[in-house]
Motif scaffolding. Structure first.
Motif, short mmCIF file in Angstrom:
data_model
loop_
_atom_site.label_atom_id
_atom_site.label_comp_id
_atom_site.label_asym_id
_atom_site.label_seq_id
_atom_site.Cartn_x
_atom_site.Cartn_y
_atom_site.Cartn_z
N ASP A 180 -0.07 -2.54 -6.87
CA ASP A 180 0.88 -1.84 -7.74
C ASP A 180 1.90 -2.82 -8.28
O ASP A 180 2.32 -3.74 -7.59
CB ASP A 180 1.61 -0.75 -6.95
CG ASP A 180 0.67 0.33 -6.44
OD1 ASP A 180 -0.28 0.66 -7.16
OD2 ASP A 180 0.89 0.82 -5.32
N ASN A 181 2.30 -2.61 -9.51
CA ASN A 181 3.37 -3.38 -10.12
C ASN A 181 4.50 -2.42 -10.47
O ASN A 181 4.27 -1.39 -11.11
CB ASN A 181 2.90 -4.09 -11.40
CG ASN A 181 1.86 -5.13 -11.10
OD1 ASN A 181 2.01 -5.91 -10.17
ND2 ASN A 181 0.81 -5.16 -11.89
N ASP A 214 -3.18 7.35 -1.00
CA ASP A 214 -4.46 7.91 -0.54
C ASP A 214 -5.32 8.43 -1.68
O ASP A 214 -6.35 9.02 -1.44
CB ASP A 214 -4.21 9.08 0.41
CG ASP A 214 -3.73 8.61 1.76
OD1 ASP A 214 -3.57 7.40 1.94
OD2 ASP A 214 -3.51 9.46 2.63
N GLU A 215 -4.90 8.26 -2.93
CA GLU A 215 -5.66 8.86 -4.02
C GLU A 215 -7.04 8.23 -4.13
O GLU A 215 -7.27 7.11 -3.72
CB GLU A 215 -4.93 8.77 -5.36
CG GLU A 215 -5.02 7.43 -6.04
CD GLU A 215 -3.85 6.53 -5.76
OE1 GLU A 215 -3.80 5.48 -6.39
OE2 GLU A 215 -2.99 6.84 -4.95
N GLY A 216 -7.96 8.97 -4.65
CA GLY A 216 -9.31 8.47 -4.81
C GLY A 216 -10.24 8.84 -3.68
O GLY A 216 -11.42 8.53 -3.72
N ASP A 217 -9.74 9.52 -2.65
CA ASP A 217 -10.60 9.95 -1.55
C ASP A 217 -11.62 10.93 -2.11
O ASP A 217 -11.27 11.93 -2.72
CB ASP A 217 -9.75 10.61 -0.47
CG ASP A 217 -10.55 11.00 0.75
OD1 ASP A 217 -11.61 10.38 0.97
OD2 ASP A 217 -10.11 11.90 1.47
N ALA A 218 -12.90 10.65 -1.93
CA ALA A 218 -13.95 11.47 -2.53
C ALA A 218 -14.88 12.03 -1.46
O ALA A 218 -15.13 11.40 -0.45
CB ALA A 218 -14.75 10.65 -3.53
N ASN A 219 -15.38 13.24 -1.72
CA ASN A 219 -16.34 13.89 -0.85
C ASN A 219 -17.49 14.40 -1.72
O ASN A 219 -17.30 15.30 -2.53
CB ASN A 219 -15.68 15.04 -0.09
CG ASN A 219 -16.62 15.72 0.88
OD1 ASN A 219 -17.74 15.25 1.09
ND2 ASN A 219 -16.17 16.80 1.47
N MET A 252 17.50 2.27 -3.91
CA MET A 252 16.61 2.70 -4.97
C MET A 252 15.23 2.04 -4.84
O MET A 252 14.20 2.70 -5.01
CB MET A 252 17.22 2.39 -6.34
CG MET A 252 18.41 3.26 -6.68
SD MET A 252 19.25 2.76 -8.20
CE MET A 252 17.98 3.00 -9.41
N LEU A 253 15.21 0.76 -4.51
CA LEU A 253 13.95 0.05 -4.33
C LEU A 253 13.17 0.59 -3.13
O LEU A 253 11.96 0.80 -3.20
CB LEU A 253 14.22 -1.45 -4.17
CG LEU A 253 13.00 -2.34 -4.13
CD1 LEU A 253 12.22 -2.26 -5.44
CD2 LEU A 253 13.42 -3.78 -3.87
N ALA A 254 13.88 0.86 -2.05
CA ALA A 254 13.23 1.42 -0.86
C ALA A 254 12.67 2.82 -1.16
O ALA A 254 11.55 3.15 -0.74
CB ALA A 254 14.22 1.50 0.29
N ASP A 279 5.93 5.92 -3.52
CA ASP A 279 4.59 5.39 -3.81
C ASP A 279 3.70 5.50 -2.59
O ASP A 279 2.56 5.94 -2.68
CB ASP A 279 4.68 3.94 -4.27
CG ASP A 279 3.30 3.33 -4.47
OD1 ASP A 279 2.55 3.85 -5.33
OD2 ASP A 279 2.97 2.37 -3.77
N TYR A 280 4.20 5.13 -1.43
CA TYR A 280 3.39 5.17 -0.21
C TYR A 280 3.04 6.60 0.17
O TYR A 280 1.89 6.90 0.50
CB TYR A 280 4.14 4.49 0.94
CG TYR A 280 3.40 4.57 2.24
CD1 TYR A 280 2.31 3.73 2.47
CD2 TYR A 280 3.75 5.47 3.22
CE1 TYR A 280 1.60 3.80 3.66
CE2 TYR A 280 3.05 5.54 4.41
CZ TYR A 280 1.98 4.70 4.61
OH TYR A 280 1.28 4.78 5.79
#
Length: 84
Positions: free
Chosen positions: A11-12, A43-48, A29-31, A37-38
């Motif tokens: 990630d950028n 976890d996106e993209g988990d596929a079944n 703000m950075l934290a 994001d975490y």
């Protein structure tokens, strides 16, 4: 650049803040940016894939709603829960 993004999950982040802002607030703000994001996007993209029944389901991201983290998923094919 495109090949790099396809081959990695890095990630950028770019965050614009006023130069006069207190360093403690900048750090908070950075934290917060990294925590969100975490919690919601790592976890996106988990596929079944269920080839036998012709059903697929994948996770897009997590939603934060009333203090709970709820996965946002998308599915297609197969039989519904009502059997139809």
């Amino acid at each position: 650049q495109i090949a790099k993004e396809l081959g990695t999950d890095a990630d950028n982040f770019t965050m614009y803040v006023q130069q006069s802002l207190d360093p403690a607030k900048k750090a908070a703000m950075l934290a917060t940016l990294h925590l969100v994001d975490y919690m919601l996007f790592e976890d996106e993209g988990d596929a079944n894939l269920d080839i036998m029944n012709g059903h697929c389901k994948f996770k897009i991201c997590d939603l934060y709603c009333f203090g709970c983290v709820v996965p946002l998923t998308c599915g297609c094919g197969g039989k519904g829960e009502d059997g139809g």
